[in-house]
Design an enzyme around this catalytic site. Structure first.
Site, PDB file in Angstrom:
ATOM      1  N   HIS A 106      21.126 -33.828  30.536  1.00 36.44           N
ATOM      2  CA  HIS A 106      20.027 -33.022  31.044  1.00 36.44           C
ATOM      3  C   HIS A 106      18.805 -33.887  31.313  1.00 36.44           C
ATOM      4  O   HIS A 106      18.602 -34.927  30.687  1.00 36.44           O
ATOM      5  CB  HIS A 106      19.677 -31.866  30.102  1.00 36.44           C
ATOM      6  CG  HIS A 106      19.336 -32.240  28.704  1.00 36.44           C
ATOM      7  ND1 HIS A 106      20.272 -32.656  27.783  1.00 36.44           N
ATOM      8  CD2 HIS A 106      18.157 -32.245  28.042  1.00 36.44           C
ATOM      9  CE1 HIS A 106      19.694 -32.891  26.619  1.00 36.44           C
ATOM     10  NE2 HIS A 106      18.393 -32.662  26.756  1.00 36.44           N
TER      11      HIS A 106
ATOM     12  N   ASP B 100      12.599 -24.884  29.594  1.00 35.84           N
ATOM     13  CA  ASP B 100      12.805 -25.279  28.204  1.00 35.84           C
ATOM     14  C   ASP B 100      12.144 -24.205  27.329  1.00 35.84           C
ATOM     15  O   ASP B 100      10.994 -23.842  27.577  1.00 35.84           O
ATOM     16  CB  ASP B 100      12.161 -26.638  27.961  1.00 35.84           C
ATOM     17  CG  ASP B 100      12.532 -27.250  26.622  1.00 35.84           C
ATOM     18  OD1 ASP B 100      12.402 -26.548  25.588  1.00 35.84           O
ATOM     19  OD2 ASP B 100      12.921 -28.421  26.598  1.00 35.84           O
TER      20      ASP B 100
END
Length: 131
Positions: free
Chosen positions: A92, A28
């Site tokens: 996700h 991320d």
């Protein structure tokens, strides 16, 4: 094609942590903790529960494999699994190393890590995943 599909296809750079023919994992870019990883299906599907049962089961098994590698790369009490987010229309899973529940607070200030450190983190997870 959404942004996550472009990342999985290599059209947009990412810090790859793991992959197979159906799924892709990458760091991320706004992590709440070092090692914060996103796991996605390569197939575009907006809502995780729109996946058929077999695909969802495979997705979870892949996420588990990534979580095991993540825990080896960044020793912690547990790896949190979080499914949230409306900003990208692509299913996700967030995997976040944690030693307390506060480590998984998305409201806290995100980490700002240099590119070199992000690459080192991804390489460390990928090395564990590849063992």
């Amino acid at each position: 094609m959404d942004i996550f599909s472009k990342i999985a296809a290599g059209e947009i750079p990412s810090y790859k942590c793991a992959e197979n023919e159906k799924f892709y994992a990458f760091l991320d870019i706004n992590p709440v903790a070092k090692g914060h990883t996103l796991v996605i299906p390569r197939r575009e599907v907006d809502y995780i529960f729109d996946m058929d049962d077999d695909e969802l089961a495979e997705f979870e098994v892949f996420a588990k494999q990534v979580a095991v590698a993540l825990k080896k790369a960044f020793p912690c009490k547990k790896v949190a699994q979080v499914v949230l987010g409306l900003e990208v229309p692509h299913a996700h899973i967030h995997l976040i190393p944690m030693n307390s529940e506060g480590d998984v607070d998305f409201r806290k200030e995100k980490l700002h890590l240099p590119n070199e450190e992000m690459q080192q983190i991804a390489d460390k997870i990928l090395a564990e995943f590849s063992k």
